[in-house]
Design a protein around this motif. Structure first.
Motif, PDB file in Angstrom:
ATOM      1  N   HIS A  62      -5.707   1.778  -2.397  1.00 33.96           N
ATOM      2  CA  HIS A  62      -5.683  -0.364  -2.380  1.00 33.96           C
ATOM      3  C   HIS A  62      -5.419  -0.661  -3.880  1.00 33.96           C
ATOM      4  N   ILE A  63      -5.299  -0.368  -4.905  1.00 30.00           N
ATOM      5  CA  ILE A  63      -4.473  -0.846  -6.082  1.00 30.00           C
ATOM      6  C   ILE A  63      -3.303  -1.281  -5.503  1.00 30.00           C
ATOM      7  N   VAL A  64      -2.423  -0.152  -5.212  1.00 32.29           N
ATOM      8  CA  VAL A  64      -1.199  -0.594  -4.355  1.00 32.29           C
ATOM      9  C   VAL A  64      -1.189  -1.428  -3.657  1.00 32.29           C
ATOM     10  N   LEU A  65      -1.744  -1.064  -2.940  1.00 32.61           N
ATOM     11  CA  LEU A  65      -1.705  -2.291  -1.618  1.00 32.61           C
ATOM     12  C   LEU A  65      -1.671  -3.472  -2.232  1.00 32.61           C
ATOM     13  N   LEU A  66      -2.960  -3.857  -3.515  1.00 33.34           N
ATOM     14  CA  LEU A  66      -2.962  -5.069  -3.809  1.00 33.34           C
ATOM     15  C   LEU A  66      -2.225  -5.526  -4.575  1.00 33.34           C
ATOM     16  N   ILE A  67      -1.535  -5.191  -5.287  1.00 32.72           N
ATOM     17  CA  ILE A  67      -0.612  -5.106  -6.168  1.00 32.72           C
ATOM     18  C   ILE A  67       0.841  -5.571  -5.507  1.00 32.72           C
ATOM     19  N   VAL A  68       1.191  -4.567  -4.313  1.00 30.81           N
ATOM     20  CA  VAL A  68       2.366  -5.295  -3.800  1.00 30.81           C
ATOM     21  C   VAL A  68       2.384  -6.930  -2.940  1.00 30.81           C
ATOM     22  N   LEU A  69       0.714  -7.476  -2.676  1.00 37.48           N
ATOM     23  CA  LEU A  69       0.469  -8.054  -1.324  1.00 37.48           C
ATOM     24  C   LEU A  69       0.723  -9.059  -2.487  1.00 37.48           C
ATOM     25  N   SER A  70      -0.037  -8.789  -4.057  1.00 35.77           N
ATOM     26  CA  SER A  70       0.607  -9.879  -4.665  1.00 35.77           C
ATOM     27  C   SER A  70       2.251 -10.685  -4.791  1.00 35.77           C
ATOM     28  N   ILE A  71       2.756  -9.087  -5.132  1.00 37.84           N
ATOM     29  CA  ILE A  71       3.762  -9.944  -5.493  1.00 37.84           C
ATOM     30  C   ILE A  71       4.839  -9.828  -3.952  1.00 37.84           C
ATOM     31  N   CYS A  72       4.309  -9.598  -2.701  1.00 36.41           N
ATOM     32  CA  CYS A  72       4.759  -9.979  -1.517  1.00 36.41           C
ATOM     33  C   CYS A  72       4.536 -11.593  -1.516  1.00 36.41           C
ATOM     34  N   VAL A  73       3.023 -11.690  -1.608  1.00 37.28           N
ATOM     35  CA  VAL A  73       2.866 -13.360  -1.774  1.00 37.28           C
ATOM     36  C   VAL A  73       3.907 -13.884  -2.570  1.00 37.28           C
ATOM     37  N   ILE A  74       4.122 -14.005  -3.824  1.00 38.66           N
ATOM     38  CA  ILE A  74       4.582 -14.662  -4.451  1.00 38.66           C
ATOM     39  C   ILE A  74       6.103 -14.746  -4.395  1.00 38.66           C
ATOM     40  N   THR A  75       6.736 -13.866  -3.489  1.00 40.91           N
ATOM     41  CA  THR A  75       8.293 -13.613  -3.498  1.00 40.91           C
ATOM     42  C   THR A  75       8.012 -14.625  -2.146  1.00 40.91           C
ATOM     43  N   ASP A  76       7.264 -14.540  -1.434  1.00 42.57           N
ATOM     44  CA  ASP A  76       7.143 -14.849   0.215  1.00 42.57           C
ATOM     45  C   ASP A  76       7.325 -16.650   0.150  1.00 42.57           C
ATOM     46  N   VAL A 114       8.015  -7.345   8.797  1.00 42.95           N
ATOM     47  CA  VAL A 114       7.927  -6.170   9.228  1.00 42.95           C
ATOM     48  C   VAL A 114       7.532  -4.731   8.526  1.00 42.95           C
ATOM     49  N   LYS A 115       8.397  -5.070   7.436  1.00 42.30           N
ATOM     50  CA  LYS A 115       8.304  -4.012   6.987  1.00 42.30           C
ATOM     51  C   LYS A 115       6.646  -3.988   6.368  1.00 42.30           C
ATOM     52  N   LEU A 116       6.279  -5.199   5.402  1.00 35.96           N
ATOM     53  CA  LEU A 116       5.202  -5.276   4.392  1.00 35.96           C
ATOM     54  C   LEU A 116       3.960  -5.120   5.911  1.00 35.96           C
ATOM     55  N   LEU A 117       4.100  -4.972   7.164  1.00 31.55           N
ATOM     56  CA  LEU A 117       3.027  -4.993   8.206  1.00 31.55           C
ATOM     57  C   LEU A 117       2.977  -3.183   8.097  1.00 31.55           C
ATOM     58  N   ALA A 118       3.766  -2.566   8.535  1.00 27.88           N
ATOM     59  CA  ALA A 118       4.055  -1.277   7.925  1.00 27.88           C
ATOM     60  C   ALA A 118       3.366  -0.394   6.631  1.00 27.88           C
ATOM     61  N   LEU A 119       3.958  -1.481   5.905  1.00 27.29           N
ATOM     62  CA  LEU A 119       3.585  -0.477   4.528  1.00 27.29           C
ATOM     63  C   LEU A 119       1.989  -0.503   4.715  1.00 27.29           C
ATOM     64  N   VAL A 120       1.941  -1.447   4.980  1.00 30.01           N
ATOM     65  CA  VAL A 120      -0.209  -1.807   4.971  1.00 30.01           C
ATOM     66  C   VAL A 120      -0.754  -0.338   5.763  1.00 30.01           C
ATOM     67  N   GLY A 121      -0.541  -0.201   7.254  1.00 24.67           N
ATOM     68  CA  GLY A 121      -0.555   0.996   7.423  1.00 24.67           C
ATOM     69  C   GLY A 121       0.021   2.079   7.245  1.00 24.67           C
ATOM     70  N   ALA A 122       1.243   2.429   6.735  1.00 28.44           N
ATOM     71  CA  ALA A 122       1.313   3.729   5.894  1.00 28.44           C
ATOM     72  C   ALA A 122       0.201   3.834   4.335  1.00 28.44           C
ATOM     73  N   LEU A 123      -0.174   2.640   3.469  1.00 31.38           N
ATOM     74  CA  LEU A 123      -1.435   2.676   3.009  1.00 31.38           C
ATOM     75  C   LEU A 123      -2.634   3.006   3.304  1.00 31.38           C
ATOM     76  N   GLN A 124      -2.482   2.081   4.711  1.00 32.08           N
ATOM     77  CA  GLN A 124      -4.413   2.697   4.797  1.00 32.08           C
ATOM     78  C   GLN A 124      -3.938   3.097   5.924  1.00 32.08           C
ATOM     79  N   GLY A 125      -3.501   2.890   6.651  1.00 30.36           N
ATOM     80  CA  GLY A 125      -4.082   3.773   8.052  1.00 30.36           C
ATOM     81  C   GLY A 125      -4.260   2.718   9.376  1.00 30.36           C
ATOM     82  N   ALA A 126      -4.231   3.249  10.744  1.00 26.32           N
ATOM     83  CA  ALA A 126      -3.878   2.939  11.914  1.00 26.32           C
ATOM     84  C   ALA A 126      -4.819   1.624  11.778  1.00 26.32           C
ATOM     85  N   GLU A 127      -5.943   2.521  11.877  1.00 27.84           N
ATOM     86  CA  GLU A 127      -7.507   1.893  12.386  1.00 27.84           C
ATOM     87  C   GLU A 127      -7.410   0.455  11.366  1.00 27.84           C
ATOM     88  N   PHE A 128      -7.060   0.496  10.519  1.00 27.02           N
ATOM     89  CA  PHE A 128      -7.330  -1.157   9.212  1.00 27.02           C
ATOM     90  C   PHE A 128      -6.010  -1.602   9.942  1.00 27.02           C
TER      91      PHE A 128
END
Length: 170
Positions: A4-18, A77-91
Motif C-alpha cells: 500500500h505504501i509503495v503504491l501510494l508513493i508511486v501513484l503520487s509521483i505519477c500524478v505529479i509527472t503526468d 498501461v504500465k501503471l495499471l499493470a503495476l497496480v495489479g502486480a502490487l495489489q492483485g487481480a481483484e483489486f
C-alpha cells in the motif's frame, strides 16, 4: 501494508509527472514492479508470484487495446499493470471500474470547460444527427485530438479502492 505504501508513493509521483509533463516514467514504474514481484514471492512463494502475475496481466489487459488504438500512453498501461502486480487481480479490476468513472468525469469536464464549448455542443448535435440518419461523419482533426493525464484517473481509481477496501486489507 508495504504494498500500500509503495503504491501510494508511486501513484503520487505519477500524478505529479503526468500533470506536469504528460509522462509516467519507467524510472518510477520498474523499481516498484521489481519490488511487487519480489515482495509477493518472498512473502508467499509461488502463490505470491501467481498473485502478482495475475494482477499484472489483468492490469495490462485492461488498457492494452486502448493503447494499441492510440488512445492511451504506454505509461498508463504500465501503471495499471503495476497496480495489479502490487495489489492483485481483484483489486486492479475494482480499481479499473473506478478509474473509468473518474476518467469519464475528467473527459466530460475537459470537454465542457475547455475553450470552444459552443462549437463542441454544435459538433455533438451534428454527431447525433449523423447517427440518426446513419451518416458516417469524418471525425478526424480537432475534435478527436488532445490528450489528458489518464494517470490521474488510474491513481484515483486505485486510491478509491484502497480507501473502500481498507488500508490494512491485502
Amino acid at each position: 501494508m508495504w504494498t500500500h505504501i509503495v503504491l501510494l508513493i508511486v501513484l503520487s509521483i505519477c500524478v505529479i509527472t503526468d500533470l506536469k509533463n504528460r509522462k509516467i516514467y519507467n524510472i518510477v514504474i520498474f523499481p516498484a514492479m521489481v519490488f511487487a514481484f519480489l515482495f509477493h514471492v518472498l512473502s508467499d512463494g509461488w502463490a505470491g508470484l501467481g498473485f502478482s502475475l495475475l494482477g499484472f496481466t489483468l492490469g495490462l489487459a485492461i488498457l492494452i487495446i486502448p493503447f494499441l488504438m492510440g488512445g492511451m500512453g504506454a505509461g498508463d498501461v504500465k501503471l495499471l499493470a503495476l497496480v495489479g502486480a502490487l495489489q492483485g487481480a481483484e483489486f486492479v479490476f475494482s480499481a479499473a471500474v473506478y478509474m473509468a468513472l473518474i476518467g469519464s468525469v475528467m473527459a466530460l469536464a475537459i470537454v465542457l470547460f475547455k475553450d470552444g464549448i459552443r462549437e463542441r455542443l454544435q459538433f455533438a448535435g451534428f454527431i447525433l444527427i449523423c447517427l440518426r440518419f446513419r451518416i458516417r461523419p469524418n471525425l478526424q482533426g480537432y475534435w478527436t485530438t488532445g490528450a489528458y493525464p489518464y494517470g490521474v484517473a488510474i491513481a484515483g481509481g486505485a486510491a478509491v479502492c484502497l480507501w473502500l477496501k481498507g488500508w490494512g486489507a491485502g
